[in-house]
Design an enzyme around this catalytic site. Sequence first.
Site, PDB file in Angstrom:
ATOM      1  N   CYS A   1       0.860  -1.179   0.000  1.00  0.00           N
ATOM      2  CA  CYS A   1       0.000   0.000   0.000  1.00  0.00           C
ATOM      3  C   CYS A   1       0.900   1.234   0.000  1.00  0.00           C
ATOM      4  O   CYS A   1       1.643   1.462   0.947  1.00  0.00           O
ATOM      5  CB  CYS A   1      -0.910  -0.004   1.229  1.00  0.00           C
ATOM      6  SG  CYS A   1      -1.842   1.533   1.451  1.00  0.00           S
TER       7      CYS A   1
ATOM      8  N   GLU B   1     -11.219  -0.410  -4.410  1.00  0.00           N
ATOM      9  CA  GLU B   1     -10.101  -1.248  -3.976  1.00  0.00           C
ATOM     10  C   GLU B   1     -10.544  -2.619  -3.476  1.00  0.00           C
ATOM     11  O   GLU B   1     -11.594  -2.754  -2.838  1.00  0.00           O
ATOM     12  CB  GLU B   1      -9.340  -0.553  -2.849  1.00  0.00           C
ATOM     13  CG  GLU B   1      -8.533   0.650  -3.289  1.00  0.00           C
ATOM     14  CD  GLU B   1      -7.496   1.037  -2.268  1.00  0.00           C
ATOM     15  OE1 GLU B   1      -6.588   0.205  -2.023  1.00  0.00           O
ATOM     16  OE2 GLU B   1      -7.588   2.143  -1.706  1.00  0.00           O
ATOM     17  N   ARG B   2      -9.699  -3.564  -3.768  1.00  0.00           N
ATOM     18  CA  ARG B   2      -9.891  -4.908  -3.225  1.00  0.00           C
ATOM     19  C   ARG B   2      -9.835  -4.847  -1.701  1.00  0.00           C
ATOM     20  O   ARG B   2      -8.884  -4.363  -1.115  1.00  0.00           O
ATOM     21  CB  ARG B   2      -8.795  -5.839  -3.737  1.00  0.00           C
ATOM     22  CG  ARG B   2      -8.785  -7.219  -3.112  1.00  0.00           C
ATOM     23  CD  ARG B   2      -7.550  -7.997  -3.548  1.00  0.00           C
ATOM     24  NE  ARG B   2      -7.461  -9.285  -2.869  1.00  0.00           N
ATOM     25  CZ  ARG B   2      -6.873  -9.466  -1.693  1.00  0.00           C
ATOM     26  NH1 ARG B   2      -6.322  -8.451  -1.056  1.00  0.00           N
ATOM     27  NH2 ARG B   2      -6.833 -10.670  -1.146  1.00  0.00           N
TER      28      ARG B   2
ATOM     29  N   CYS C   1      -5.544   5.939  -3.402  1.00  0.00           N
ATOM     30  CA  CYS C   1      -4.853   4.639  -3.454  1.00  0.00           C
ATOM     31  C   CYS C   1      -3.494   4.894  -4.079  1.00  0.00           C
ATOM     32  O   CYS C   1      -3.406   5.238  -5.264  1.00  0.00           O
ATOM     33  CB  CYS C   1      -5.660   3.636  -4.276  1.00  0.00           C
ATOM     34  SG  CYS C   1      -4.801   2.066  -4.554  1.00  0.00           S
TER      35      CYS C   1
END
Length: 260
Positions: A75, A196-197, A205
């Site tokens: 991330c 987002e997953r 993101c």
Amino acid sequence: MKLEFFKMQAQGNDYIYFDCLNKAAFDINYSKLSHMISDRHFGIGADGIVLIEESDLYDAEIRIFNADGSEGKMCGSALRCVTSYLSKHINKFEFQIKTKSGVHTGYVLNGEKDYIKVDLGIPEFIENDKIYISKFDGYLINIGNDHFVTFVENFPEDIARKYGPKIQSDPRFPDSLNVDFVLVKDPENIEIRFWERGSEETLACGSGTAAAVFAGIKRFGLANKVKVTVPGGNLEIELLDKNIYLSGQVDFVFSGSIEI
């Protein structure tokens, strides 16, 4: 059990952080914990949780759990926040942080411990050609995690919430993926919306921003340095040689403790 935490955000991409640098991580189910406390109505509220752990070789190692409890590999927003956090406790301006997708370097820019740049590594096309899903065509990009990047002419209302789940649940992606809707303003400026997953719609993101710019550079003639507007603020992406770098402001929100 009482857990101390702090919360940080990067363009609204917010996580709850647990400092485990000087102690072993608690023997608990972190997937369950993330799902519980990330809830914005019945928990603290966040896009997930991040554990900051000791590493024998690097400045720190992080584990990322999404709001739904699934574990993420990388991330960009969390990397920037952890770099900022470390810089306020260690007199350094460059940090190597290990993630599930490899080791990334974070830089404190101009001595400003809240403005951080991170090296996200070398992006790559999973497939060279466009693929088509539902109403959209786009590119599959891996940058530590997988993204479907689609370029659009405008942002219909709730574009991410309306179409993101449909793209994400395509049977070609059994492990799911992130979806980035990109609007090109000019070669140096773009806007993005994200689905987002594990976290659904987010205000930013980091890896998605990098994936979008990379695809734009390679397929749409974007400049190698691009300013990006996301729902939560502004970011900058730069492609140097083969590596892509993400820069932007991060903010400490608050700290506290929670009984579990």
